[in-house]
Design a protein around this motif. Structure first.
Motif, PDB file in Angstrom:
ATOM      1  N   GLU A   1      71.482  49.110  67.084  1.00 55.64           N
ATOM      2  CA  GLU A   1      70.220  49.499  66.782  1.00 55.64           C
ATOM      3  C   GLU A   1      69.491  48.366  66.700  1.00 55.64           C
ATOM      4  O   GLU A   1      68.382  47.777  67.269  1.00 55.64           O
ATOM      5  CB  GLU A   1      69.966  50.504  65.778  1.00 55.64           C
ATOM      6  N   GLU A   2      69.910  47.351  65.663  1.00 51.52           N
ATOM      7  CA  GLU A   2      69.281  46.137  65.452  1.00 51.52           C
ATOM      8  C   GLU A   2      68.954  45.112  66.789  1.00 51.52           C
ATOM      9  O   GLU A   2      67.925  44.632  66.948  1.00 51.52           O
ATOM     10  CB  GLU A   2      69.762  45.252  64.114  1.00 51.52           C
ATOM     11  N   LEU A   3      70.199  45.144  67.340  1.00 51.06           N
ATOM     12  CA  LEU A   3      70.064  44.274  68.469  1.00 51.06           C
ATOM     13  C   LEU A   3      69.185  44.885  69.695  1.00 51.06           C
ATOM     14  O   LEU A   3      68.442  44.089  70.179  1.00 51.06           O
ATOM     15  CB  LEU A   3      71.620  44.063  68.904  1.00 51.06           C
ATOM     16  N   LEU A   4      69.378  46.135  69.555  1.00 48.10           N
ATOM     17  CA  LEU A   4      68.519  46.859  70.871  1.00 48.10           C
ATOM     18  C   LEU A   4      67.014  46.496  70.398  1.00 48.10           C
ATOM     19  O   LEU A   4      66.145  46.521  71.202  1.00 48.10           O
ATOM     20  CB  LEU A   4      68.835  48.158  70.769  1.00 48.10           C
ATOM     21  N   SER A   5      66.785  46.483  69.161  1.00 45.97           N
ATOM     22  CA  SER A   5      65.205  46.367  68.588  1.00 45.97           C
ATOM     23  C   SER A   5      64.734  44.728  69.007  1.00 45.97           C
ATOM     24  O   SER A   5      63.878  44.661  69.426  1.00 45.97           O
ATOM     25  CB  SER A   5      64.819  46.940  67.463  1.00 45.97           C
ATOM     26  N   LEU A   6      65.824  44.020  68.883  1.00 47.87           N
ATOM     27  CA  LEU A   6      65.421  42.800  69.029  1.00 47.87           C
ATOM     28  C   LEU A   6      65.132  42.523  70.706  1.00 47.87           C
ATOM     29  O   LEU A   6      64.377  41.889  71.028  1.00 47.87           O
ATOM     30  CB  LEU A   6      66.436  41.852  68.719  1.00 47.87           C
ATOM     31  N   VAL A   7      66.274  43.188  71.494  1.00 49.51           N
ATOM     32  CA  VAL A   7      65.898  42.931  72.788  1.00 49.51           C
ATOM     33  C   VAL A   7      64.401  43.660  73.515  1.00 49.51           C
ATOM     34  O   VAL A   7      63.904  43.154  74.298  1.00 49.51           O
ATOM     35  CB  VAL A   7      67.106  43.799  73.524  1.00 49.51           C
ATOM     36  N   SER A   8      64.392  44.738  72.727  1.00 49.59           N
ATOM     37  CA  SER A   8      63.024  45.259  73.352  1.00 49.59           C
ATOM     38  C   SER A   8      61.696  44.549  72.750  1.00 49.59           C
ATOM     39  O   SER A   8      60.869  44.446  73.398  1.00 49.59           O
ATOM     40  CB  SER A   8      63.011  46.806  72.176  1.00 49.59           C
ATOM     41  N   GLU A   9      61.972  43.973  71.596  1.00 51.01           N
ATOM     42  CA  GLU A   9      60.920  42.962  71.273  1.00 51.01           C
ATOM     43  C   GLU A   9      60.761  41.853  72.132  1.00 51.01           C
ATOM     44  O   GLU A   9      59.640  41.489  72.698  1.00 51.01           O
ATOM     45  CB  GLU A   9      61.184  42.573  69.677  1.00 51.01           C
ATOM     46  N   LEU A  10      61.776  41.271  72.317  1.00 52.95           N
ATOM     47  CA  LEU A  10      61.803  40.048  73.552  1.00 52.95           C
ATOM     48  C   LEU A  10      61.339  40.735  74.780  1.00 52.95           C
ATOM     49  O   LEU A  10      60.667  39.776  75.632  1.00 52.95           O
ATOM     50  CB  LEU A  10      63.246  39.421  73.545  1.00 52.95           C
ATOM     51  N   ASN A  11      61.580  41.730  75.275  1.00 52.27           N
ATOM     52  CA  ASN A  11      61.163  42.260  76.599  1.00 52.27           C
ATOM     53  C   ASN A  11      59.587  42.275  76.636  1.00 52.27           C
ATOM     54  O   ASN A  11      59.012  42.185  77.582  1.00 52.27           O
ATOM     55  CB  ASN A  11      61.566  43.980  76.627  1.00 52.27           C
ATOM     56  N   LYS A  12      58.980  42.833  75.330  1.00 54.04           N
ATOM     57  CA  LYS A  12      57.465  43.044  75.443  1.00 54.04           C
ATOM     58  C   LYS A  12      56.974  41.454  75.470  1.00 54.04           C
ATOM     59  O   LYS A  12      55.637  41.381  75.739  1.00 54.04           O
ATOM     60  CB  LYS A  12      57.092  43.668  74.036  1.00 54.04           C
ATOM     61  N   ARG A  13      57.422  40.504  74.888  1.00 56.61           N
ATOM     62  CA  ARG A  13      56.911  39.202  74.527  1.00 56.61           C
ATOM     63  C   ARG A  13      56.385  38.338  75.820  1.00 56.61           C
ATOM     64  O   ARG A  13      57.564  38.444  76.497  1.00 56.61           O
ATOM     65  CB  ARG A  13      57.796  38.359  73.800  1.00 56.61           C
ATOM     66  N   LYS A  14      55.123  38.290  76.117  1.00 56.47           N
ATOM     67  CA  LYS A  14      54.900  37.542  77.281  1.00 56.47           C
ATOM     68  C   LYS A  14      55.349  36.174  77.344  1.00 56.47           C
ATOM     69  O   LYS A  14      55.484  35.417  78.546  1.00 56.47           O
ATOM     70  CB  LYS A  14      53.351  37.817  77.343  1.00 56.47           C
ATOM     71  N   ASP A  15      55.435  35.489  76.315  1.00 59.28           N
ATOM     72  CA  ASP A  15      55.960  34.059  76.320  1.00 59.28           C
ATOM     73  C   ASP A  15      57.515  33.755  76.429  1.00 59.28           C
ATOM     74  O   ASP A  15      57.889  32.995  76.753  1.00 59.28           O
ATOM     75  CB  ASP A  15      55.575  33.332  74.947  1.00 59.28           C
ATOM     76  N   VAL A  16      58.100  35.060  76.797  1.00 61.07           N
ATOM     77  CA  VAL A  16      59.583  34.994  76.791  1.00 61.07           C
ATOM     78  C   VAL A  16      60.032  35.372  78.361  1.00 61.07           C
ATOM     79  O   VAL A  16      59.651  36.490  78.648  1.00 61.07           O
ATOM     80  CB  VAL A  16      60.490  35.790  76.088  1.00 61.07           C
ATOM     81  N   ASN A  17      60.498  34.359  79.211  1.00 58.65           N
ATOM     82  CA  ASN A  17      60.679  34.773  80.648  1.00 58.65           C
ATOM     83  C   ASN A  17      62.148  35.446  80.664  1.00 58.65           C
ATOM     84  O   ASN A  17      62.561  36.265  81.652  1.00 58.65           O
ATOM     85  CB  ASN A  17      60.472  33.551  81.498  1.00 58.65           C
ATOM     86  N   GLY A  18      62.960  34.905  79.893  1.00 57.21           N
ATOM     87  CA  GLY A  18      64.598  35.226  80.140  1.00 57.21           C
ATOM     88  C   GLY A  18      65.297  35.430  78.865  1.00 57.21           C
ATOM     89  O   GLY A  18      64.887  34.902  77.962  1.00 57.21           O
ATOM     90  N   ILE A  19      66.271  36.744  79.153  1.00 54.65           N
ATOM     91  CA  ILE A  19      66.805  36.990  77.817  1.00 54.65           C
ATOM     92  C   ILE A  19      68.234  36.892  78.463  1.00 54.65           C
ATOM     93  O   ILE A  19      68.541  37.754  79.242  1.00 54.65           O
ATOM     94  CB  ILE A  19      66.245  38.531  77.521  1.00 54.65           C
TER      95      ILE A  19
ATOM     96  N   TYR B   1      68.204  27.880  87.053  1.00 58.47           N
ATOM     97  CA  TYR B   1      67.554  28.103  88.049  1.00 58.47           C
ATOM     98  C   TYR B   1      67.068  29.647  88.100  1.00 58.47           C
ATOM     99  O   TYR B   1      65.805  29.866  88.285  1.00 58.47           O
ATOM    100  CB  TYR B   1      68.646  28.053  89.414  1.00 58.47           C
ATOM    101  N   ASN B   2      67.825  30.431  87.468  1.00 61.76           N
ATOM    102  CA  ASN B   2      67.366  31.694  87.303  1.00 61.76           C
ATOM    103  C   ASN B   2      66.147  32.012  86.290  1.00 61.76           C
ATOM    104  O   ASN B   2      65.170  32.700  86.371  1.00 61.76           O
ATOM    105  CB  ASN B   2      68.255  32.770  86.738  1.00 61.76           C
ATOM    106  N   CYS B   3      66.014  31.129  85.207  1.00 57.34           N
ATOM    107  CA  CYS B   3      64.843  31.066  84.254  1.00 57.34           C
ATOM    108  C   CYS B   3      63.787  30.428  84.865  1.00 57.34           C
ATOM    109  O   CYS B   3      62.589  31.328  84.718  1.00 57.34           O
ATOM    110  CB  CYS B   3      65.182  29.933  83.120  1.00 57.34           C
TER     111      CYS B   3
END
Ligand code: NDP
Length: 282
Positions: free
Chosen positions: A75-93, A271-273
């Motif tokens: 759950e903790e990992l899922l919530s970090l991923v979800s936070e990073l999904n929302k962040r506009k300054d993060v392009n790649g996870i 390249y993907n980033c």
């Protein structure tokens, strides 16, 4: 004499191109940022993560490192991923695999926004590749296509045999070769007469995870042989799935291990980033 496909040089050239592109993007006010999550301290994963961070730094990509303890919950990992999904300054996870056994890898991969799935492992990315639509492509097979292109090895109309059908190498590899108009055969552990099938290949991709398995008996004279495997031999030296010394005299082109496919994986991640940052702008 076989052409030795130099993955070190080709990956360095790609990184240089990306460095220039990222500098231009910066001038236009566009930043590229990759978030890398590692759970636990598996030594091999730590090396991969460090190499990814170094590549980011070299190219000018910002990297955010999340080094989480082994006991981190799903759950903790899922919530970090979800936070990073929302962040506009993060392009790649990127979530470094393998994850500890108590975390469902599939669930984590599915949680990553496909627009930020720079590893190309999300089912949506895999599906897009299968139906020829834009999306991120798994880095190792994407790197192999670059190796072939940049070594002047034509794919169109060629007999391509991929040995191995994993989701991260074999299957996307087959799709990419098909996209390039190769005639593709995929082999696996249940394939009958593997030697005979491999001997028909103009381009032979070896990705089974068995050290020095492929000898000259598997290779047609003049074929391009791409070795995806990475192993340590009895002397702790790196070797691949291909018995290099045995195959080199019959191959038309061959990738060494190390210095062949390996360096391409990180170059294609970079390249993907860059692509993900461009997609954001669009
Ligand atoms: P997997 O173990 O996930 O898949 C191996 C595949 O090979 C399976 O499809 C399996 O068939 C097939 N296979 C195994 N034994 C045989 C055999 N004797 N004959 C025919 N097919 C066989 O491996 P990966 O795809 O993840 O990796 C393959 C290799 O590539 C490994 O050595 C890995 O370390 C390396 N690798 C290197 C990377 C790089 O950056 N250079 C990146 C990723 C992987 P079946 O499906 O029937 O079980």
């Amino acid at each position: 004499m076989a052409l030795i496909i130099n993955g070190k040089e080709i990956s360095a050239a790609i990184k240089e191109e990306l460095k220039t592109e990222v500098a231009q993007m910066k001038d236009e006010g566009i930043e590229v940022t990759l978030a890398v999550i590692q759970v636990g301290a598996d030594p091999a994963s730590s090396v991969y993560v460090r190499n990814k961070k170094n590549a980011c730094a070299y190219i000018g990509i910002n990297s955010l490192a999340y080094e989480l303890p082994e006991e981190t919950g799903e759950e903790e990992l899922l919530s970090l991923v979800s936070e990073l999904n929302k962040r506009k300054d993060v392009n790649g996870i990127l979530v470094q695999l393998p994850l500890p056994g108590h975390i469902n890898e599939d669930k984590i991969i599915r949680a990553i926004d496909p627009k930020k799935d720079v590893d190309g492992f999300h089912p949506q990315s895999v599906g897009a590749l299968s139906i020829g639509q834009p999306g991120f492509v798994s880095c190792t097979p994407a790197g192999i296509i670059q190796l072939l292109w940049r070594s002047g090895i034509e794919i169109e109309g060629k007999e391509c045999v991929v040995v191995g059908r994993s989701n991260i190498v074999g299957k996307p590899m087959a799709m990419l070769l098909l996209k390039e108009n190769g005639t593709v055969t995929v082999c696996h552990s249940k394939t009958k007469d593997l030697k005979e099938v491999c001997k028909k290949a103009d381009i032979l991709i070896c990705a089974i995870g068995k050290p020095k398995f492929f000898t000259k008996e598997y290779v047609k004279e003049g074929a391009a042989v791409i070795d995806v495997g990475i192993h340590r031999n009895e002397n702790n030296k790196l070797c691949g799935d291909v018995d290099y010394d045995d195959v080199y005299p019959v191959a038309g082109a061959i990738t060494p291990v190390p210095g062949g496919v390996g360096p391409m994986t990180i170059a294609m991640l970079m390249y993907n980033c860059v692509q993900s940052a461009k997609m954001f702008q669009e």
